[in-house]
Design a protein around this motif. Sequence first.
Motif, short mmCIF file in Angstrom:
data_model
loop_
_atom_site.label_atom_id
_atom_site.label_comp_id
_atom_site.label_asym_id
_atom_site.label_seq_id
_atom_site.Cartn_x
_atom_site.Cartn_y
_atom_site.Cartn_z
N VAL A 68 3.05 15.69 3.42
CA VAL A 68 2.98 15.73 1.97
C VAL A 68 1.58 16.22 1.61
O VAL A 68 0.58 15.56 1.91
N LEU A 69 1.52 17.40 1.00
CA LEU A 69 0.26 17.98 0.56
C LEU A 69 0.18 17.81 -0.96
O LEU A 69 0.97 18.39 -1.69
N SER A 91 15.48 24.10 2.53
CA SER A 91 15.49 24.09 3.98
C SER A 91 14.09 24.24 4.57
O SER A 91 13.88 23.93 5.75
N LYS A 92 13.11 24.72 3.77
CA LYS A 92 11.77 24.98 4.28
C LYS A 92 10.70 24.13 3.59
O LYS A 92 9.87 23.51 4.25
N VAL A 93 10.71 24.13 2.24
CA VAL A 93 9.64 23.49 1.47
C VAL A 93 10.23 22.88 0.20
O VAL A 93 11.12 23.47 -0.41
N ILE A 94 9.70 21.71 -0.19
CA ILE A 94 10.05 21.12 -1.47
C ILE A 94 8.77 20.97 -2.29
O ILE A 94 7.76 20.45 -1.80
N VAL A 95 8.82 21.42 -3.54
CA VAL A 95 7.68 21.33 -4.45
C VAL A 95 8.06 20.40 -5.60
O VAL A 95 9.08 20.60 -6.26
N PRO A 137 8.40 19.51 4.65
CA PRO A 137 7.09 19.39 4.01
C PRO A 137 7.24 19.40 2.49
O PRO A 137 8.13 20.05 1.93
N VAL A 138 6.34 18.66 1.84
CA VAL A 138 6.39 18.50 0.39
C VAL A 138 5.04 18.86 -0.21
O VAL A 138 3.99 18.42 0.28
N ILE A 139 5.06 19.66 -1.28
CA ILE A 139 3.87 19.88 -2.11
C ILE A 139 4.04 19.02 -3.34
O ILE A 139 5.01 19.16 -4.08
N LEU A 140 3.09 18.12 -3.56
CA LEU A 140 3.16 17.18 -4.68
C LEU A 140 2.04 17.47 -5.66
O LEU A 140 0.86 17.36 -5.31
N ILE A 141 2.40 17.86 -6.89
CA ILE A 141 1.41 18.04 -7.94
C ILE A 141 1.40 16.76 -8.77
O ILE A 141 2.45 16.33 -9.27
N SER A 142 0.23 16.14 -8.91
CA SER A 142 0.19 14.86 -9.62
C SER A 142 -1.19 14.59 -10.18
O SER A 142 -2.22 14.95 -9.57
#
Length: 280
Positions: free
Chosen positions: A52-53, A188-192, A221-226
Amino acid sequence: MTATTTHIPAGRAGAADSDQRSPVLSARGLVKTFGKVVGLDGVDLDLYPGEVLAVIGDNGAGKSTLIKCLTGALTPDTGELFLEGKPAQFKRPQDARDAGIETVYQTLAVAPALDIASNLFLGREKRRRGPLGSVFRMLDQKGMRREAAQALADLGIGTLQNVAQAVETLSGGQRQAVSVARAAAFGSKVIVLDEPTAALGVKESNQVLRMIEEVRERGLPVILISHNMPHVFEVADRIHIQRLGRCAGVVTPASHTMPEVVAIMTGATTLEETPGRTAG
């Protein structure tokens, strides 16, 4: 570009070792301008398998522009994108979706009048086999509801028992759960995830954070904007700090404290002045 640290928090399942693993998604030298306004000024980013980035920054720091360039909503003026090591170019969001990148925006793209299963398959509806589907174009409602129920179960979502329930009858947290489940089912590759806990209560926010951890455990893998620093420090493996269109540093919850990260984000200090601690 500012030098960055990439210490990985010890003991967190799914954390990526950037020295040994190749990134799933990479950006190099992204530049995006809007007239005289610079949205991105040479930004690099790496997202590794099963991590998780978090992407954080004040308003106007460029985090939304960065995410839009990664997901096809905007096209960078210059710079390169790589997906699994291969050059990628997304001219529209559908290109990113076709490549396996799913995005859940803060303004939830759900259809309130439709049921949960229909929302999960929105734009990807399955038709019945044979002439009923090919000629009469009848939808496979039973199949979609069965797969929707399985997708919710895989994420440990126990508050949505009836996939035939209309989304307009759900709480804000439950609607967010539907959106995350849809992204996890087809990404299948990335979740934002763009501010997934904004405007949610404590209980509903905790449910979304558990879903993020569940997605990571599945290897996505997850990109989390917060903007929520406690949530970032609870689930993030690494933290990409945006400031004034640039990357001010990449740190981890193990290498830097929350006040240190906020100070770098606001410009009160720099990464060089706050080197942090080595995880171990």
